[in-house]
Design a protein around this motif. Structure first.
Motif, PDB file in Angstrom:
ATOM      1  N   PHE A 184      33.515  55.064  72.067  1.00 53.22           N
ATOM      2  CA  PHE A 184      32.719  55.045  70.722  1.00 53.22           C
ATOM      3  C   PHE A 184      33.961  55.581  69.652  1.00 53.22           C
ATOM      4  N   LEU A 239      39.588  52.335  65.451  1.00 55.78           N
ATOM      5  CA  LEU A 239      40.017  51.090  65.291  1.00 55.78           C
ATOM      6  C   LEU A 239      39.632  50.529  63.916  1.00 55.78           C
ATOM      7  N   ASN A 240      38.402  50.808  63.755  1.00 55.93           N
ATOM      8  CA  ASN A 240      37.647  50.141  62.541  1.00 55.93           C
ATOM      9  C   ASN A 240      38.242  50.450  61.069  1.00 55.93           C
ATOM     10  N   VAL A 273      28.554  50.217  67.995  1.00 59.59           N
ATOM     11  CA  VAL A 273      29.951  49.605  68.373  1.00 59.59           C
ATOM     12  C   VAL A 273      30.033  48.247  67.483  1.00 59.59           C
ATOM     13  N   TYR A 280      38.209  41.704  61.109  1.00 59.21           N
ATOM     14  CA  TYR A 280      38.804  41.334  60.069  1.00 59.21           C
ATOM     15  C   TYR A 280      39.988  40.222  60.197  1.00 59.21           C
ATOM     16  N   THR A 294      30.541  48.508  64.044  1.00 60.50           N
ATOM     17  CA  THR A 294      31.978  49.101  63.216  1.00 60.50           C
ATOM     18  C   THR A 294      33.044  48.224  63.796  1.00 60.50           C
ATOM     19  N   THR A 295      33.136  47.514  64.819  1.00 58.93           N
ATOM     20  CA  THR A 295      34.343  46.669  65.015  1.00 58.93           C
ATOM     21  C   THR A 295      34.079  45.367  64.682  1.00 58.93           C
ATOM     22  N   THR A 347      41.936  49.118  60.056  1.00 54.19           N
ATOM     23  CA  THR A 347      41.931  48.038  59.421  1.00 54.19           C
ATOM     24  C   THR A 347      41.340  48.166  57.768  1.00 54.19           C
ATOM     25  N   ALA A 392      36.550  53.199  69.022  1.00 51.33           N
ATOM     26  CA  ALA A 392      36.270  51.928  68.332  1.00 51.33           C
ATOM     27  C   ALA A 392      35.923  52.484  66.675  1.00 51.33           C
ATOM     28  N   ILE A 393      35.622  53.551  66.425  1.00 51.72           N
ATOM     29  CA  ILE A 393      35.613  54.077  65.015  1.00 51.72           C
ATOM     30  C   ILE A 393      36.900  54.045  64.468  1.00 51.72           C
TER      31      ILE A 393
END
Lengths: 122, 170
Positions: free
Chosen positions: A24, A30-31, B27, B34, B30-31, A34, A27-28
């Motif tokens: 989790f 990675l987000n 999850v 882009y 958030t992903t 960008t 994922a944050i």
């Protein structure tokens, strides 16, 4: 877990939690990477660095012309900035009454970014 | 109820499913995907390359106080020179394969009646509307002499003009 008595099973459940939480957070991360690139690029593109430098250069050039050319060129600079770069540009100059200096005041404002400068010559 | 064990299992099951549902939702949320175009990083890089190239052309040779090559090109209406210099500056790379940056350049000026006008300087390709172009510009001061065809509908003498370029990649 209800009625869980076995120690080994508790470890399995704990590891499951740890793994899912780390996924989790990855994922944050990675987000966010960008989004950071996007906001940086947008901030750089939005700030009119080149416009300000250009206006500053051309205004200073225009200060050293003879009066007929100067009046026309300076009006054209104000007009072009407003119509092509969406920016209000105003400038003026005064001479130091006792010293040899001249002071040139340059103002730039496009509604988001403002720039003010007093340029001294010589 | 004789045995309350079933209720405990049910409550635990509901709690676990809620946790899993929430995790999946967060999850997936958030992903969000882009594409590189969404981040404007390419735009920023193209803008930097373009304004550096144009600024280089707008610097007088050897740091003298004379006119810059860009101002001379506009004064002489030398469209071929602009095409060659600007295209090479933008697209030449190490090796034989050159880059594919396309441009369209115009000169904007104020005419004698105070109205904005624009003439074409040159272009490497026509704009069809599907291109994702960035805009860069450089200020120049040009000297219009008698008999010169540049900046139509203006009086002779010095004029401020803006060289505006749209850049995009094929």
């Amino acid at each position: 877990m209800a009625r869980l008595k076995d120690d080994t099973a508790q470890w399995i459940v704990l590891m499951g939690f740890i793994v899912s939480f780390s996924l989790f957070f990855l994922a944050i991360v990675l987000n966010q990477s960008t989004v950071v690139g996007q906001t940086t690029a947008e901030a750089v593109s939005e700030f009119p660095k080149e416009d300000i430098r250009g206006v500053r250069n051309v205004v200073i050039q225009s200060m050293f012309m003879d009066t007929t050319d100067q009046t026309r060129v300076q009006n054209e600079i104000r007009n072009l900035s407003l119509s092509r770069q969406d920016a209000v540009v105003s400038f003026s100059h005064t001479h130091d009454p006792i010293g040899p200096q001249s002071y040139y005041f340059i103002h730039y404002n496009n509604g988001v970014s403002a720039y003010n400068e007093t340029w001294t010559f010589p | 109820m004789v045995n309350s064990g079933g209720q405990l299992f049910t409550i635990e099951g509901i709690a676990a499913s809620l946790i899993m549902l929430a995790t999946v939702f967060i999850v997936v949320n958030t992903t969000s995907v882009y594409t590189p175009g969404d981040t404007h990083i390419n735009d920023m890089q193209l803008e930097v390359i373009g304004s550096d190239a144009l600024k280089m052309m707008n610097t007088p040779e050897n740091g003298s106080v004379g006119k810059s090559p860009l101002a001379l090109i506009v004064e002489n209406d030398n469209q071929t020179a602009f095409y060659t210099i600007f295209k090479n500056t933008l697209n030449n790379r190490t090796g034989t394969q050159s880059d594919t940056i396309q441009f369209r350049a115009d000169v904007s000026y104020i005419n004698a009646t105070g109205v904005l006008n624009s003439t074409s300087l040159n272009r490497s390709r026509s704009l069809y509307g599907g291109e994702h172009a960035v805009h860069i510009s450089q200020w120049i001061i040009v000297d219009k002499t008698t008999g010169s065809g540049i900046l139509p509908d203006t009086v002779n003498g010095k004029h401020a003009a803006l060289v505006e370029v749209l850049l995009w990649r094929d």
